[in-house]
Design a protein around this motif. Structure first.
Motif: not given
Length: 390
Positions: A317-326, A356-371
């Motif tokens: 996943v690269t060079r994407n612009r991801i903004t305002g997803n909340a 990544l800008e203005d995404n909520a609750p966060a811009d980057l999220i990793n809930t897969d702590t086992v992966g």
């Protein structure tokens, strides 16, 4: 038989240049006697299906601007079905025109996104009866013999209870400049197919995904190799999910604009082998996908989601612009790596060089702590969960 022997200006307005420049001997009736590949021209009030049935491999069915109330099934290889732009409209016959059922579409969306097998009547019937299954334009091969080199282009498909364009068992299908609007399930969908190209389409306000690519939704099996399918330069807006890539490998999703959906992109895998992944999601604009979609039996409510990887491996996943997803959904955020809904981890995915800008609750999220082996590098962002991914 309602096909015209030559392209003429009367009734068509300005003919497309490709047709206007075609030598007269190559533009023939629906019953050609010449060995060259003919063009069959269909005018309002005539039948697209009759022209398709008469067409031979290599032929073009050119559909004039107007409204055509029918479904169209293509099983002959090498056919091009081309309209004259958005004003060539395919919609259901009046008796079949039914508003989309949000609950049914939502259930299909939830199960498909969760990686579960779904037996959707609209899909199981499609191979036999395109219109009876509620679909608009169908391109249908078989498991043993895929239909090759079909093109669907330059038209609008709207108001079907199933999908606007539905393809099964195809090889090198091209769908371009198609507008799929307000269909009950998918805007444009493909299963059990390879080397497809989906370029410069608009899929808007469909009940499930604007674009849906999958191995199959009727059986549990591992991800299949698409042979390098391409999804590029599409606008996906106002759907439940802009694009779903389900149990597939080896494809590219690039330069698309996804906005106003409940979620932008889902890359979905599960416990079957081989695993989903080994694909690239790059250079997409994914902004304000904040439409609210309710919870289903298989999937939490959706709102404010950019990209989700769930049960996937080796995805770039690269060079994407991801903004305002909340939103407040468990899947809300800019880029979310999530353990599959059947417990399969996401592994060795690379999230790099995104803005990544203005995404909520966060811009980057990793809930897969086992992966194992998921990496976040070189991204421009402000907030992550857990901290330290930016």
């Amino acid at each position: 038989m309602a096909c015209i022997a030559a392209v003429v200006g009367v009734g068509l307005g300005a003919a497309p240049q490709a047709v206007a420049d075609r030598p007269a001997q190559q533009t023939r009736s629906a019953h050609p006697t010449h060995p060259t590949h003919p063009t069959h021209v269909v005018f309002p009030g005539e039948s697209i299906q009759q022209a398709v049935d008469a067409a031979q491999p290599g032929s073009t069915v050119l559909v004039a601007s107007g409204t055509y109330r029918e479904s169209v099934r293509i099983s002959t290889p090498g056919i091009t079905l081309r309209g004259m732009g958005p004003r060539t409209v395919v919609e259901p016959a009046a008796a079949e025109a039914v508003a989309a059922e949000p609950a049914a579409a939502g259930a299909a969306a939830g199960a498909a996104a969760a990686g579960a097998a779904v037996v959707d009547p609209a899909v199981t019937k499609a191979a036999d009866d395109c219109g009876g299954a509620g679909n608009g334009v169908c391109v249908i091969g078989t498991k043993d013999r895929k239909v090759e080199d079909v093109t669907v282009a330059n038209l609008t498909v709207t108001g079907f209870t199933g999908s606007g364009v539905y393809a099964l068992d195809t090889d090198r299908l091209t769908v371009r400049h198609v507008t799929a609007v307000k269909n009950g399930v998918w805007g444009i969908a493909q299963e059990r197919s390879v080397r497809g190209v989906f370029r410069k389409n608009t899929a808007r306000d469909n009940g499930d995904a604007g674009l849906f690519l999958a191995n199959t939704i009727k059986a549990e099996q591992g991800a299949t190799d698409t042979g390098g399918a391409v999804v590029a330069h599409n606008r996906l807006e106002g759907n439940r999910i802009g694009l779903t890539v389900r149990r597939l490998r080896n494809l590219t999703v690039a330069d698309n604009h996804l906005t106003g959906n409940c979620a932008g992109i889902f890359v979905v895998g599960d416990e079957n082998m081989p695993r989903a992944g080994a694909l690239t999601v790059r250079d997409n604009l994914i902004d304000r996908n904040n439409k609210s979609c309710p919870k289903t039996a298989r999937l939490d409510a959706l709102q404010g989601t950019g990209i989700v990887l769930t049960g996937a491996e080796d995805t770039l996943v690269t060079r994407n612009r991801i903004t305002g997803n909340a939103g407040a959904s468990p899947l809300s955020g800019g880029i979310v790596v999530w353990k599959s809904f059947v417990g399969t981890t996401s592994e060795r995915n690379r999230i790099t060089g995104n803005v990544l800008e203005d995404n909520a609750p966060a811009d980057l999220i990793n809930t897969d702590t086992v992966g194992k082996g998921n990496t976040f590098t070189g991204n421009t962002c402000r907030a992550s969960r857990p901290a330290g991914l930016c």
